[in-house]
Design a protein around this motif. Structure first.
Motif, PDB file in Angstrom:
ATOM      1  N   HIS A 125       0.852  -1.193   0.000  1.00 20.84           N
ATOM      2  CA  HIS A 125       0.000   0.000   0.000  1.00 20.84           C
ATOM      3  C   HIS A 125       0.877   1.228   0.000  1.00 20.84           C
ATOM      4  O   HIS A 125       1.987   1.220   0.548  1.00 20.84           O
ATOM      5  CB  HIS A 125      -0.909  -0.007   1.245  1.00 20.84           C
ATOM      6  CG  HIS A 125      -1.980   1.036   1.189  1.00 20.84           C
ATOM      7  ND1 HIS A 125      -2.017   2.104   2.034  1.00 20.84           N
ATOM      8  CD2 HIS A 125      -3.038   1.157   0.361  1.00 20.84           C
ATOM      9  CE1 HIS A 125      -3.070   2.861   1.737  1.00 20.84           C
ATOM     10  NE2 HIS A 125      -3.704   2.303   0.723  1.00 20.84           N
ATOM     11  N   TRP A 126       0.390   2.332  -0.584  1.00 21.77           N
ATOM     12  CA  TRP A 126       1.211   3.550  -0.691  1.00 21.77           C
ATOM     13  C   TRP A 126       1.588   4.117   0.668  1.00 21.77           C
ATOM     14  O   TRP A 126       2.554   4.844   0.825  1.00 21.77           O
ATOM     15  CB  TRP A 126       0.501   4.606  -1.536  1.00 21.77           C
ATOM     16  CG  TRP A 126      -0.920   4.876  -1.094  1.00 21.77           C
ATOM     17  CD1 TRP A 126      -2.032   4.283  -1.582  1.00 21.77           C
ATOM     18  CD2 TRP A 126      -1.352   5.777  -0.068  1.00 21.77           C
ATOM     19  NE1 TRP A 126      -3.148   4.749  -0.937  1.00 21.77           N
ATOM     20  CE2 TRP A 126      -2.752   5.680  -0.001  1.00 21.77           C
ATOM     21  CE3 TRP A 126      -0.702   6.664   0.804  1.00 21.77           C
ATOM     22  CZ2 TRP A 126      -3.516   6.409   0.899  1.00 21.77           C
ATOM     23  CZ3 TRP A 126      -1.464   7.400   1.696  1.00 21.77           C
ATOM     24  CH2 TRP A 126      -2.863   7.266   1.746  1.00 21.77           C
ATOM     25  N   SER A 127       0.816   3.764   1.715  1.00 20.38           N
ATOM     26  CA  SER A 127       1.128   4.286   3.039  1.00 20.38           C
ATOM     27  C   SER A 127       2.377   3.619   3.614  1.00 20.38           C
ATOM     28  O   SER A 127       2.887   4.058   4.644  1.00 20.38           O
ATOM     29  CB  SER A 127      -0.051   4.070   3.973  1.00 20.38           C
ATOM     30  OG  SER A 127      -0.343   2.690   4.059  1.00 20.38           O
ATOM     31  N   GLY A 128       2.819   2.557   2.964  1.00 26.08           N
ATOM     32  CA  GLY A 128       4.088   1.946   3.352  1.00 26.08           C
ATOM     33  C   GLY A 128       4.063   1.295   4.710  1.00 26.08           C
ATOM     34  O   GLY A 128       5.048   1.291   5.433  1.00 26.08           O
ATOM     35  N   THR A 129       2.922   0.754   5.112  1.00 23.05           N
ATOM     36  CA  THR A 129       2.810   0.173   6.443  1.00 23.05           C
ATOM     37  C   THR A 129       3.086  -1.326   6.440  1.00 23.05           C
ATOM     38  O   THR A 129       2.796  -2.013   7.407  1.00 23.05           O
ATOM     39  CB  THR A 129       1.407   0.431   7.005  1.00 23.05           C
ATOM     40  OG1 THR A 129       0.465   0.069   5.995  1.00 23.05           O
ATOM     41  CG2 THR A 129       1.229   1.875   7.380  1.00 23.05           C
ATOM     42  N   GLY A 130       3.636  -1.841   5.324  1.00 24.42           N
ATOM     43  CA  GLY A 130       3.794  -3.286   5.211  1.00 24.42           C
ATOM     44  C   GLY A 130       4.929  -3.829   6.049  1.00 24.42           C
ATOM     45  O   GLY A 130       5.815  -3.119   6.471  1.00 24.42           O
ATOM     46  N   ARG A 131       4.868  -5.121   6.348  1.00 23.18           N
ATOM     47  CA  ARG A 131       5.995  -5.832   6.967  1.00 23.18           C
ATOM     48  C   ARG A 131       6.012  -7.227   6.364  1.00 23.18           C
ATOM     49  O   ARG A 131       5.037  -7.663   5.745  1.00 23.18           O
ATOM     50  CB  ARG A 131       5.828  -5.886   8.480  1.00 23.18           C
ATOM     51  CG  ARG A 131       4.560  -6.618   8.892  1.00 23.18           C
ATOM     52  CD  ARG A 131       4.531  -6.935  10.380  1.00 23.18           C
ATOM     53  NE  ARG A 131       3.227  -7.509  10.712  1.00 23.18           N
ATOM     54  CZ  ARG A 131       2.914  -8.790  10.522  1.00 23.18           C
ATOM     55  NH1 ARG A 131       3.801  -9.633  10.034  1.00 23.18           N
ATOM     56  NH2 ARG A 131       1.709  -9.238  10.809  1.00 23.18           N
ATOM     57  N   GLN A 132       7.154  -7.927   6.555  1.00 29.40           N
ATOM     58  CA  GLN A 132       7.246  -9.288   6.024  1.00 29.40           C
ATOM     59  C   GLN A 132       6.382 -10.237   6.858  1.00 29.40           C
ATOM     60  O   GLN A 132       6.257 -10.055   8.072  1.00 29.40           O
ATOM     61  CB  GLN A 132       8.706  -9.765   6.074  1.00 29.40           C
ATOM     62  CG  GLN A 132       9.614  -9.030   5.099  1.00 29.40           C
ATOM     63  CD  GLN A 132       9.188  -9.230   3.660  1.00 29.40           C
ATOM     64  OE1 GLN A 132       8.563  -8.360   3.059  1.00 29.40           O
ATOM     65  NE2 GLN A 132       9.498 -10.386   3.100  1.00 29.40           N
ATOM     66  N   ALA A 133       5.819 -11.222   6.209  1.00 27.61           N
ATOM     67  CA  ALA A 133       5.027 -12.206   6.942  1.00 27.61           C
ATOM     68  C   ALA A 133       5.955 -13.041   7.816  1.00 27.61           C
ATOM     69  O   ALA A 133       7.104 -13.279   7.468  1.00 27.61           O
ATOM     70  CB  ALA A 133       4.296 -13.111   5.963  1.00 27.61           C
ATOM     71  N   ASP A 134       5.466 -13.460   8.980  1.00 27.29           N
ATOM     72  CA  ASP A 134       6.257 -14.346   9.825  1.00 27.29           C
ATOM     73  C   ASP A 134       5.418 -15.571  10.201  1.00 27.29           C
ATOM     74  O   ASP A 134       4.268 -15.692   9.788  1.00 27.29           O
ATOM     75  CB  ASP A 134       6.798 -13.602  11.040  1.00 27.29           C
ATOM     76  CG  ASP A 134       5.684 -13.054  11.919  1.00 27.29           C
ATOM     77  OD1 ASP A 134       4.574 -13.628  11.895  1.00 27.29           O
ATOM     78  OD2 ASP A 134       5.917 -12.051  12.621  1.00 27.29           O
ATOM     79  N   LEU A 135       6.017 -16.436  10.996  1.00 26.40           N
ATOM     80  CA  LEU A 135       5.329 -17.702  11.292  1.00 26.40           C
ATOM     81  C   LEU A 135       4.056 -17.490  12.114  1.00 26.40           C
ATOM     82  O   LEU A 135       3.154 -18.319  12.076  1.00 26.40           O
ATOM     83  CB  LEU A 135       6.279 -18.653  12.025  1.00 26.40           C
ATOM     84  CG  LEU A 135       7.235 -19.383  11.079  1.00 26.40           C
ATOM     85  CD1 LEU A 135       8.283 -20.146  11.867  1.00 26.40           C
ATOM     86  CD2 LEU A 135       6.470 -20.338  10.156  1.00 26.40           C
ATOM     87  N   PHE A 136       3.987 -16.362  12.847  1.00 28.18           N
ATOM     88  CA  PHE A 136       2.766 -16.122  13.608  1.00 28.18           C
ATOM     89  C   PHE A 136       1.607 -15.803  12.677  1.00 28.18           C
ATOM     90  O   PHE A 136       0.461 -16.122  12.967  1.00 28.18           O
ATOM     91  CB  PHE A 136       3.000 -15.007  14.637  1.00 28.18           C
ATOM     92  CG  PHE A 136       4.041 -15.383  15.649  1.00 28.18           C
ATOM     93  CD1 PHE A 136       3.755 -16.328  16.620  1.00 28.18           C
ATOM     94  CD2 PHE A 136       5.317 -14.848  15.575  1.00 28.18           C
ATOM     95  CE1 PHE A 136       4.725 -16.705  17.546  1.00 28.18           C
ATOM     96  CE2 PHE A 136       6.289 -15.226  16.489  1.00 28.18           C
ATOM     97  CZ  PHE A 136       5.994 -16.164  17.482  1.00 28.18           C
ATOM     98  N   ASP A 137       1.921 -15.168  11.534  1.00 26.79           N
ATOM     99  CA  ASP A 137       0.876 -14.943  10.532  1.00 26.79           C
ATOM    100  C   ASP A 137       0.338 -16.286  10.039  1.00 26.79           C
ATOM    101  O   ASP A 137      -0.864 -16.502   9.950  1.00 26.79           O
ATOM    102  CB  ASP A 137       1.440 -14.179   9.328  1.00 26.79           C
ATOM    103  CG  ASP A 137       1.737 -12.715   9.665  1.00 26.79           C
ATOM    104  OD1 ASP A 137       0.866 -12.072  10.273  1.00 26.79           O
ATOM    105  OD2 ASP A 137       2.843 -12.240   9.333  1.00 26.79           O
ATOM    106  N   LEU A 138       1.276 -17.178   9.724  1.00 27.96           N
ATOM    107  CA  LEU A 138       0.863 -18.467   9.164  1.00 27.96           C
ATOM    108  C   LEU A 138       0.113 -19.301  10.220  1.00 27.96           C
ATOM    109  O   LEU A 138      -0.890 -19.940   9.927  1.00 27.96           O
ATOM    110  CB  LEU A 138       2.094 -19.221   8.649  1.00 27.96           C
ATOM    111  CG  LEU A 138       1.794 -20.480   7.836  1.00 27.96           C
ATOM    112  CD1 LEU A 138       0.940 -20.156   6.628  1.00 27.96           C
ATOM    113  CD2 LEU A 138       3.100 -21.144   7.384  1.00 27.96           C
ATOM    114  N   ALA A 139       0.610 -19.224  11.469  1.00 29.98           N
ATOM    115  CA  ALA A 139      -0.069 -19.968  12.534  1.00 29.98           C
ATOM    116  C   ALA A 139      -1.485 -19.433  12.738  1.00 29.98           C
ATOM    117  O   ALA A 139      -2.380 -20.169  13.168  1.00 29.98           O
ATOM    118  CB  ALA A 139       0.731 -19.881  13.831  1.00 29.98           C
TER     119      ALA A 139
END
Ligand code: ZN
Lengths: 699, 348
Positions: free
Chosen positions: A491-505
């Motif tokens: 997103h243009w707001s640049g609030t992204g982060r890389q996915a981690d294992l807690f996302d997948l869990a």
């Protein structure tokens, strides 16, 4: 089967245009592959290329198609009627040593002068897709196309002993076939031999040694019936399929050999290319009794839905159809007819085969359309399919794209996920790429990630649901998830982060929730996952997880979750420095005895306020949060409704090797408002227990 | 004398003055001049209308009322526009793109399978599931295909190197070449009328090209009962195809051959070119979409059904083929490549 229309017209009147003829044949079950205008002689001629199904070898001939046309338009059939040969002692000695594989062998000699065939014959063979060679070969091929019966001509003067023996090949025997290949035979293969050597592979191809050439003066003509399975087996073993073997293995007409041989001689004489030596040998170790099949005209209605009888379809039409196709019908018994099957109809063995002949000729479009009545409610869907559906919904809802990959993979790719001994191998794989059955869905998905990464796709979320195969586990159904790149869309707001294992869990937890169970991580060592970033997924009944202090007992391992080791990622051409997160869940185990659609029983909403206490404590950094939670649960009174970790901090102000862990405790009772004292007592007790068991210090 | 024209002139005069009103004071003066309780022009108008003829009065009253409402609204708007603006919440440029939800997608093959399952479920069909690793008996023999049967050539088979023990307690030796074994397994235990479909993956030893893959998906169906006829087959499959492809598509049946059905029929769907001929239908105007037929008595005998009492029909279709026709896909390999640019064209 390429049918030249002018040739067909020799045998039957075709009262319609060529396009119409093709369309009508199509509707009778002969799929039209193409219609090709043919400029060989007559104007307005064409080759109709028909696909003949495996059950109709009798239609691999112009005569067979002519018979269908005669029923189609109710016009007479004119098959060639070659003159009989005078009854003399056979001129060619024939011995059948394997009568089961060769129930009939007709042979004769003819004096020939070998030359080139006239243009009309060359043209007709060309239309059928056969190249002209010399008069003798051309005439046998002509009869093959016309009547559908394969013949072979030997150069008689090259046959040792001047005789033919139909026998099994000898161990180690070989023969050079007409295509110039030297073929080693085995003792189950039938050959046509002279006194000394095999001169032909029966029903498949003649031998080079007795090939007819321009110098040939006398030929030995063969017109035989060979057992289909035997020809089929030999053809497969030798990897040699010919016009002749194709017909013999599907079933030739056992009544055709003599007729075909006489027709060949008739044509040779007509061309001035040869003359039959009187004395045709017709060796039939056993006679084939014609097959008689009963037909109940009423049964035609039972199967097809046609209304048979007065005021509807007249059974007399059935009789006309069958007689036209060469069946002999005895309709004296009104309810049950006796139908004699013509020898060329190898496919007709029972009543329903006759019904098909009738339905095909009546035309499927004339059958009524009805809808079957439902007499009982259908059973509920298969629970396995329901579980797959739920799993798919959860994965799609979590933003994953569904993939379908092949169930077989490269051995090397599979070995990262299973032991050699556990791999299910294919006996006849298409290629190395598809050599073993996948032991896991992950190798296929990892390759898809790689495919998409090579196409500049950085953020990839994929899943697949399907079967996995291992020697120990057999065939099981699983769900696999792969996630690499950003945790949420750019997103243009640049609030992204890389996915981690807690996302997948989070996804696996959501899946468990849909099934009414808890799926929790239990750290484990798994060869293809990064150490310290890998866990088993453990299934627990809802509610059970919160009470039990130790997650491993009474629980079932239903899957794995973790970060793929760099070596596996690199082997599939993925960048080593980007985390590829994977999870795989056994849907058979996850759902073995639970309902994919659990019924929700509502709990009453709390009527009394809850009391919240936050605790921040210092604990050893390697102490699993689950242990802290377990201790709290085991000590706390039933009024502890919820435990929630809300902060975990390492760094400034925290001693090396320690971590600050904050949990929020929510206390509540269903029947009263809790007093401060009772909450404080509970908190004191569990702080003491945490200090005692984990050396935890409050901050 | 007041009339409609006079009211219209008043309205026009007001509009001119409004256009010139530049301050809040101007707006207030304008309000006094037109709507003032004593000298207001509209107020005066009402007084005059009271003296008009009874026939004209209602219409004039309506016009005067419209004018009053018009003046009221436009003056309020102007005042709001002229009012000094309050310190406001920072403006958002809502023309910027939204924060996208992570959107998953369903593979077109599984989406189509699910759709087909729904269509048949509505017609009262039970949906089966079964193993992909099978034994020779359920894949061939029980379906009227003994070992030397030439029809086995039609389905070149992938075999396992070693028999595999499976959870459904059979010893698998091959990968099923069709989904029919599920139907055999079902009938072996059901022994009653059936109405089922069997969807799933099947395997044949075909090399990869634009129309072949060594693995593909099928759905097969089976209806067995007393009095089931080929007429039932026809309307069921016409109904199915029209639900899938649209009510206006023609459907036709042609004789065919399968070892496990007799009589057998191939089912063709009219091409979207409406018979004109195109590349998709190879200039024939028809697309082959289903194989079908009446269950062969030998199959009934193999599963212990009395072929005198029961009749039935069976059918089968390749899901890839149907999906290619539905979505206009010309290379079957796209389904197995899983390129996200392809997958994302099928949002859920
Ligand atoms: Zn078309």
């Amino acid at each position: 089967m390429r049918v030249l229309v002018s040739w067909l017209r020799d045998l039957v009147d075709v009262p319609v245009a060529i396009d119409r003829l093709a369309a009508d044949l199509h509707m009778r079950g002969f799929e039209v592959a193409s219609i090709e205008p043919w400029h060989g002689g007559e104007v307005d001629d064409a080759v109709i290329d028909l696909e003949i199904t495996a059950n109709r070898p009798d239609c691999l001939s112009v005569a067979g198609i002519a018979r269908e046309v005669s029923v189609l338009y109710d016009v007479p059939l004119r098959l060639p009627r070659p003159p009989a040969s005078p009854d003399r002692a056979p001129a060619l000695p024939i011995t059948i040593e394997a009568p089961a594989l060769c129930p009939r062998y007709v042979g004769a000699l003819a004096e020939v002068s070998v030359g080139t065939s006239p243009a009309w014959l060359v043209n007709r063979l060309a239309a059928a897709g056969i190249r002209a060679i010399n008069t003798i070969v051309d005439v046998t091929n002509y009869v093959l196309v016309e009547l559908g019966h394969p013949l072979h001509a030997f150069d008689f003067e090259k046959l040792a002993g001047g005789e033919l023996r139909i026998r099994l090949a000898r161990a180690g025997e070989s023969v050079t076939t007409l295509d110039g290949q030297r073929r080693t035979l085995d003792p189950q293969m039938l050959v046509i031999a002279d006194r000394d050597h095999a001169q032909a592979v029966a029903g498949i191809m003649g031998g080079h040694g007795s090939e007819v050439s321009l110098g040939t003066r006398v030929i030995a003509l063969e017109s035989a019936y060979f057992q289909p399975q035997s020809v089929r087996r030999t053809s497969k073993r030798l990897g040699l399929s010919t016009e002749a073997s194709y017909r013999f293995e599907r079933g030739a007409d056992p009544d055709a050999p003599l007729r075909a041989l006489l027709r060949t001689c008739q044509l040779l004489e007509q061309l001035g290319a040869g003359r039959l030596r009187p004395g045709v040998a017709d060796v039939q170790p056993s006679t084939l009794e014609p097959r008689v099949v009963s037909l109940r005209p009423a049964r035609v209605g039972v199967v097809t839905g046609l209304h048979v009888g007065p005021g509807a379809v007249d059974p007399a039409e059935f009789e006309r159809i069958l007689v036209g196709l060469g069946f002999a019908v005895d309709a004296t018994g009104k309810e049950v007819w006796q139908v004699t099957v013509p020898t060329w109809r190898v496919d007709v063995t029972r009543e329903v085969d006759l019904i098909e002949e009738i339905a095909r000729s009546v035309g499927y479009d004339r059958l009524p359309s009805t809808f079957p009545a439902l007499h009982a409610p259908p059973a509920p869907p298969d629970p396995r399919l329901e579980r797959q559906r739920v799993a798919r919904d959860v994965a799609v809802g979590a933003g994953f794209a569904e993939c379908v990959t092949f169930s077989f993979v490269e051995r090397r790719a599979a070995l990262a996920f299973a032991d050699e001994a556990d791999l299910v191998q294919l006996a006849n794989p298409l290629s190395e790429q598809f050599a073993v059955m996948r032991p896991s869905l992950l190798p296929g998905l990892v390759d898809v990630v790689s495919h998409n990464r090579r196409r500049e796709r950085r953020d990839v979320r994929l899943f697949e649901i399907g079967a996995r195969f291992t020697v120990r586990g057999g065939e099981t159904r699983g769900l696999a998830l792969v996630w690499t790149g950003a945790a949420s869309p750019q997103h243009w707001s640049g609030t992204g982060r890389q996915a981690d294992l807690f996302d997948l869990a989070g996804v696996s937890s959501a899946l468990g929730e849909r099934f009414g169970v808890d799926l929790v991580c239990d750290p484990a060592d798994i060869p293809y996952l990064v150490s310290g970033r890998a866990a088993h997924l453990i299934m627990k009944r809802n509610g059970a997880a919160d009470q039990s202090g130790t997650p491993e007992t009474d629980a079932t391992v239903v899957g794995v979750i973790g970060q793929l080791v760099a070596s596996v990622a690199e082997a599939r051409e993925l960048p080593a420095n980007e985390a590829v997160l994977v999870a795989e869940i056994d849907l058979d185990r996850l759902g073995a005895d639970i309902d994919a659609n659990p019924v929700v029983r509502v709990e009453p909403l709390p009527r009394h306020p809850s009391v919240v206490r936050d605790l921040s404590m210092l604990v050893a950094a390697d102490l699993p949060a689950a242990s802290v939670r377990g201790t709290i649960r085991s000590v706390a009174p039933p009024t502890l409704a919820e435990v929630q970790e809300f902060d975990r901090y390492q760094g400034r102000g925290i001693p090396e090797g320690f971590v600050s862990l904050s949990v929020r405790l929510t206390f509540r009772a269903a029947d009263r408002t809790l007093t401060d004292t009772e909450v404080q007592d509970a908190v004191d007790a569990l702080v003491a227990a945490l200090a005692d068991r984990h050396a935890a210090r409050l901050r | 004398m007041v009339d409609a024209a006079a009211i219209a002139r008043l309205r026009a005069a007001y509009s001119d003055e409004l256009a010139r009103a530049a301050t809040a004071a101007d707006v207030q003066a304008l309000r006094d001049r037109y709507l003032g309780r004593k000298q207001g022009a509209v107020t005066a108008l009402w007084r005059e209308i009271a003296h008009a003829s009874p026939e004209a009065r209602p219409e004039l009253g309506r016009l005067a009322n419209d004018l009053k409402t018009h003046i009221d609204t436009t003056l309020s708007e102007r005042r709001a526009a002229l009012a000094p603006s309050k310190p406001s919440t920072p403006r958002l440029d809502l023309t910027l793109p939204a924060r996208a939800l992570a959107r998953g997608s369903r593979h077109p093959l599984s989406a189509l399978l699910e759709r087909i399952e729904h269509i048949f479920a509505r017609m009262g069909y039970e949906i089966l599931d079964g193993p992909e690793a099978e034994d020779e008996y359920h894949n061939f023999e029980a379906l009227n295909m003994p070992p030397e049967h030439p029809a086995r050539d039609m389905q070149d088979t992938l075999y396992l190197a070693h028999p595999l023990a499976t959870r459904s307690s059979h010893l698998a030796t091959l990968l099923r070449t069709h989904t029919s074994p599920m139907q055999i397994r079902y009938m072996e235990t059901a022994q009653r009328p059936v109405r089922i479909i069997a969807p799933g993956r099947v395997y044949r030893r075909d090399n990869l090209d634009v129309t072949h893959t060594p693995m593909f998906h099928q759905v097969e169906g089976l209806v067995v009962g007393e009095g089931i006829t080929m007429g039932d087959l026809k309307s069921t499959l016409i109904g199915f195809l029209r639900q899938l492809f649209g009510e206006d598509r023609p459907v036709t049946f042609r004789p065919s051959f399968f070892p496990y059905t007799e009589p057998s029929a191939d089912i063709f769907l009219g091409c979207t070119c409406r018979g004109a001929g195109c590349g998709v239908c190879k200039q024939t105007g028809w697309l082959e979409v289903l194989g079908s037929g009446m269950v062969h008595p030998a199959v009934f005998e193999a599963v212990g059904y009395d072929p005198e009492r029961y009749t039935g029909f069976a059918f089968g279709a390749g899901i890839e083929r149907l999906a290619m026709l539905l979505h206009g896909i010309d290379d079957i390999r796209l389904f197995y490549e899983n390129d996200m640019r392809f997958l994302e064209q099928f949002p859920s």
